[in-house]
Design an enzyme around this catalytic site. Structure first.
Site, PDB file in Angstrom:
ATOM      1  N   TYR A 153       0.818  -1.220   0.000  1.00  0.00           N
ATOM      2  CA  TYR A 153       0.000   0.000   0.000  1.00  0.00           C
ATOM      3  C   TYR A 153       0.850   1.268   0.000  1.00  0.00           C
ATOM      4  O   TYR A 153       0.334   2.353   0.202  1.00  0.00           O
ATOM      5  CB  TYR A 153      -0.945  -0.021   1.202  1.00  0.00           C
ATOM      6  CG  TYR A 153      -1.700  -1.323   1.297  1.00  0.00           C
ATOM      7  CD1 TYR A 153      -2.713  -1.620   0.387  1.00  0.00           C
ATOM      8  CD2 TYR A 153      -1.375  -2.274   2.248  1.00  0.00           C
ATOM      9  CE1 TYR A 153      -3.376  -2.832   0.431  1.00  0.00           C
ATOM     10  CE2 TYR A 153      -2.034  -3.493   2.303  1.00  0.00           C
ATOM     11  CZ  TYR A 153      -3.027  -3.765   1.394  1.00  0.00           C
ATOM     12  OH  TYR A 153      -3.682  -4.978   1.441  1.00  0.00           O
ATOM     13  N   ASP A 212      -1.454 -10.199   8.698  1.00  0.00           N
ATOM     14  CA  ASP A 212      -0.432 -11.203   8.393  1.00  0.00           C
ATOM     15  C   ASP A 212       0.977 -10.769   8.755  1.00  0.00           C
ATOM     16  O   ASP A 212       1.689 -11.513   9.420  1.00  0.00           O
ATOM     17  CB  ASP A 212      -0.498 -11.591   6.914  1.00  0.00           C
ATOM     18  CG  ASP A 212      -1.611 -12.586   6.650  1.00  0.00           C
ATOM     19  OD1 ASP A 212      -1.587 -13.665   7.244  1.00  0.00           O
ATOM     20  OD2 ASP A 212      -2.510 -12.274   5.866  1.00  0.00           O
ATOM     21  N   HIS A 230       4.226  -6.801  -4.659  1.00  0.00           N
ATOM     22  CA  HIS A 230       2.875  -7.075  -5.146  1.00  0.00           C
ATOM     23  C   HIS A 230       1.954  -5.935  -4.760  1.00  0.00           C
ATOM     24  O   HIS A 230       2.218  -5.181  -3.820  1.00  0.00           O
ATOM     25  CB  HIS A 230       2.345  -8.404  -4.608  1.00  0.00           C
ATOM     26  CG  HIS A 230       2.405  -8.536  -3.117  1.00  0.00           C
ATOM     27  ND1 HIS A 230       1.321  -8.358  -2.300  1.00  0.00           N
ATOM     28  CD2 HIS A 230       3.432  -8.816  -2.301  1.00  0.00           C
ATOM     29  CE1 HIS A 230       1.676  -8.535  -1.049  1.00  0.00           C
ATOM     30  NE2 HIS A 230       2.958  -8.814  -1.000  1.00  0.00           N
ATOM     31  N   TYR A 234     -11.131  -1.438  -0.837  1.00  0.00           N
ATOM     32  CA  TYR A 234     -11.057  -0.922   0.537  1.00  0.00           C
ATOM     33  C   TYR A 234      -9.705  -0.334   0.881  1.00  0.00           C
ATOM     34  O   TYR A 234      -9.572   0.357   1.887  1.00  0.00           O
ATOM     35  CB  TYR A 234     -11.438  -2.023   1.550  1.00  0.00           C
ATOM     36  CG  TYR A 234     -10.307  -2.861   2.105  1.00  0.00           C
ATOM     37  CD1 TYR A 234      -9.814  -3.959   1.410  1.00  0.00           C
ATOM     38  CD2 TYR A 234      -9.738  -2.567   3.334  1.00  0.00           C
ATOM     39  CE1 TYR A 234      -8.789  -4.725   1.920  1.00  0.00           C
ATOM     40  CE2 TYR A 234      -8.707  -3.331   3.855  1.00  0.00           C
ATOM     41  CZ  TYR A 234      -8.230  -4.407   3.145  1.00  0.00           C
ATOM     42  OH  TYR A 234      -7.210  -5.162   3.658  1.00  0.00           O
ATOM     43  N   ARG A 235      -8.701  -0.528   0.016  1.00  0.00           N
ATOM     44  CA  ARG A 235      -7.345  -0.144   0.390  1.00  0.00           C
ATOM     45  C   ARG A 235      -6.483  -0.358  -0.835  1.00  0.00           C
ATOM     46  O   ARG A 235      -6.666  -1.333  -1.574  1.00  0.00           O
ATOM     47  CB  ARG A 235      -6.897  -1.089   1.496  1.00  0.00           C
ATOM     48  CG  ARG A 235      -5.646  -0.762   2.232  1.00  0.00           C
ATOM     49  CD  ARG A 235      -5.471  -1.825   3.298  1.00  0.00           C
ATOM     50  NE  ARG A 235      -4.333  -1.585   4.138  1.00  0.00           N
ATOM     51  CZ  ARG A 235      -3.848  -2.475   4.988  1.00  0.00           C
ATOM     52  NH1 ARG A 235      -4.407  -3.659   5.097  1.00  0.00           N
ATOM     53  NH2 ARG A 235      -2.818  -2.188   5.743  1.00  0.00           N
TER      54      ARG A 235
END
Lengths: 122, 538
Positions: free
Chosen positions: B91, B150, B398, B483-484
């Site tokens: 992000y 995680d 990723h 959502y993000r």
């Protein structure tokens, strides 16, 4: 060649075990930092090589196991060929999924200690 | 050296000197090598002109230093980009939305102020990681369980403020939803506490979240209205036991009824996180098998029922997690089985894991799935790091793409279908299929997601960005947002929340202009640009 590598690896592992109790203060400090910042990916855990998605596996050890296919140890603490410049470069630049580590996380002094620890058997 | 927008080298040098005065010379980073440590390691823009690069970083040790930095930044009109542990990888990591921002690195603010296992909360600073908080709790034998994402290197504050999620019981999985009280340095440098924390001398800051009047806490998540310097975290009392049980149903068309039953159990707070799966569709993880199934487009329901029969496996499964006293979890599992048996012909059941809690230290390393027990690790990364399936060309990072779908079978299938179409339209093998299942991080919404690799290779990233944005477009055509997302896609993602001519974003921008008139806090974060920078919108 593979057998020779494995033999050398076993000898170094035994040597490493013997020396684990005799770390210099710098190496001991390096191990503390290593255990906090590196071990969660690069630790030594039984089964800690790629075992299939969803299986227990440490990402750094797993990735190096896949990469080296036994020619070099997957566990960083077992390596005897790591050069200080290489360790410093990877920590500060990242490599593949391993991200950059900032100085507010691992200071230059801490990084020197990690290097001392990972190169202790050379 | 990069410079903040509209700031001369002389002005910036002067501002850096003032930052040094605030935090000391060791904690202002302005050399090229040091600033490079604040790049987003997984950036989909790596090495391109548009990559988001900071101009400097400054790392305060306490709230007073944060206030000083904010006041200096206001005087010079220098944008600040606060990070907590800086590990919000996928992000944006430690990189700012706007190149030239000064990263406000809060990693040194790493105090765990309190963990209370009688009222079940923690109060922490931004630089505390989940590892730190877990170690603090276990070293003291405190009887609480964390709900964690995680990666254990993340910050409870940073993760919550980015709407991060976890794996235990519904109310705790939504990390912002389970915060309790904020301390904030405003864009003008004032210190604010929310909820009961606004009452001088209150001992109920981590008990009562509202106070009186409007709650402003939500303004500080995925946004740029202030800098959160303390946050309360609601903690679950350590359960006595943990158990899992899996239910399978045979037919493709059973999914809707299964979802309705799971919704009943989840919304009644009878179960922890439910994990959907598809035994019949498991082989579709292989792109070639998936391509074969979808060679003539999305198969009909009849074809999918035939596919299920040919696999000789149940179409769907759901694994329930139970937390609580043994008598309760076993009784709940019995009730779950009875309810499914009543509704489904051919439902089957299997009890799986059972643990007494807390897990003894010596048993933890070999646990296959630690996050559902609140034990932080970094093991998730083995899925995306080098592995036998990507050994020839492992990705460098990723960017996860998530569709927020309604909790229906149609919602799941629609999201999976349009994501597959996006992949196929851009000549990628489809990563979703008719047996794709939702993830229930949020107990009241489904997430249908794909992991899009990123590289330190502009050509590869260009293709990946096109794919990612095509996915956002396709899900939005079906009324779904995300959502993000990574910095590179935030404007695009926000543009999908456009009801009534972007009324929501316009309202947020009015707030921004009033609360942060100089636009110094995280310009561009989740699409909110200050008035003097709105032409930066991507």
């Amino acid at each position: 060649m593979r057998k020779l590598t494995i033999l050398c690896f076993l000898l170094v592992s035994l040597l490493g075990t013997a020396q684990a109790q005799e770390l210099s203060p710098t190496e001991a400090s390096g191990k503390v930092v290593f255990d906090k910042w590196c071990e969660p990916c690069h630790g030594r855990i039984a089964g800690g090589v790629f075992g299939g998605f969803g299986a227990h596996a440490l990402p750094g050890t797993s990735a190096l196991g896949v990469k080296y296919k036994g020619d070099l140890p997957a566990v960083l603490e077992d390596r005897v060929d790591l050069q200080p410049i290489y360790i410093r470069t990877i920590v500060r630049n990242g490599l593949y999924g391993m991200p950059i580590t900032r100085k507010t996380e691992v200071s230059d002094a801490d990084l020197d200690n990690i290097i001392a620890y990972l190169t202790r058997n050379q | 050296m990069a410079l903040p927008p509209n700031i001369s080298e002389t002005e910036f040098a002067s501002a850096l000197n003032e930052f040094v005065g605030a935090v000391g010379p060791d904690w202002v980073f302005s050399s090229d090598a040091d600033v490079a440590l604040y790049r987003d390691s997984y950036s989909p823009l790596w090495g391109e002109e548009e990559e988001r690069i900071a101009s400097a970083a400054v790392a305060p040790a306490n709230v007073e230093e944060v206030q000083q930095i904010v006041r200096i930044a206001n005087r010079y009109r220098i944008p600040l980009y606060p990070i907590s542990t800086g590990r919000n990888l996928t992000y944006g990591g430690a990189a700012p939305n706007l190149s030239g921002s000064v990263v406000l690195d809060l990693k040194r603010m790493n105090r765990i102020i309190e963990v209370n296992d009688k009222r079940n909360y923690a109060l922490v600073e931004p630089g505390v990681s989940y590892f730190d908080l877990y170690n603090y709790i276990t070293e003291r034998g405190l009887k609480v369980m964390l709900d964690i994402p995680d990666p254990g290197w993340g910050s409870p504050i940073g993760n919550s403020l980015d709407h991060g999620v976890g794996y235990t019981v519904g109310p705790y999985r939504d990390h912002f939803g389970s915060h309790i009280g904020l301390e904030i340095v405003s864009a003008e440098g004032e210190l604010i506490r929310t909820g009961a924390g606004a009452v001088p001398g209150s001992d109920a800051w981590q008990d009562f979240h509202y106070g009186v009047g409007p709650s402003i806490d939500g303004l500080f998540a995925q946004s740029n209205f202030g800098i959160v310097t303390k946050m309360g975290v609601k903690l679950m009392p350590m359960p006595e036991t943990f158990m899992t049980g899996t239910v399978t149903v045979p037919r493709y068309q059973d999914l809707q009824a299964m979802i309705e039953e799971v919704n009943y159990l989840e919304d009644s707070l009878l179960v922890g996180m439910p994990w959907y799966g598809s035994p019949a569709g498991r082989g579709l993880f292989d792109p070639a098998t998936n391509a074969d199934l979808m060679q003539n487009g999305w198969p009909s329901v009849e074809q999918l029922e035939e596919f299920v029969s040919a696999q000789n496996k149940p179409a769907w499964s759901v694994t329930f997690q139970f937390y609580g006293p043994e008598e309760v979890v076993r009784a709940t599992w019995t009730a779950v089985q009875r309810r499914f048996r009543d509704k489904f012909s051919g439902a089957a059941f299997e009890e799986e894991d059972f643990y007494n809690l807390p897990i003894p230290d010596e048993d933890i390393p070999a646990l296959p799935d630690k996050v559902r027990l609140g034990i932080p690790s970094l093991e998730i990364f083995h899925i995306v790091n080098r592995n036998p399936m990507n050994d020839n060309d492992p990705p460098d990072g990723h960017a996860d793409m998530f569709a927020m779908a309604p909790r229906t079978a149609e919602g799941v299938h629609t999201a999976a279908r349009v994501i597959a179409e996006a992949f196929q339209e851009l000549d990628f093998p489809a990563a979703t299929h008719p047996f794709s299942t939702p993830v229930t991080y949020y107990s009241r919404a489904f997430i249908v997601g794909v992991v899009v690799p990123t590289w330190r290779d502009p050509a590869k990233n260009a293709a990946m960005r096109a794919l990612y944005e095509r996915c956002l477009d396709k899900i939005a055509e079906q009324g779904m947002g995300t959502y993000r997302t990574n910095l590179a896609f935030q404007d695009h993602a926000v543009s999908k929340y456009s009801f009534n001519d972007n009324a929501l974003l316009k309202f947020q921008e009015k707030l921004k202009d009033g609360i942060d008139p100089n636009g110094i806090i995280s310009p561009g974060r989740y699409g909110i640009w200050p008035a003097n920078m709105r032409n930066n919108r991507g």
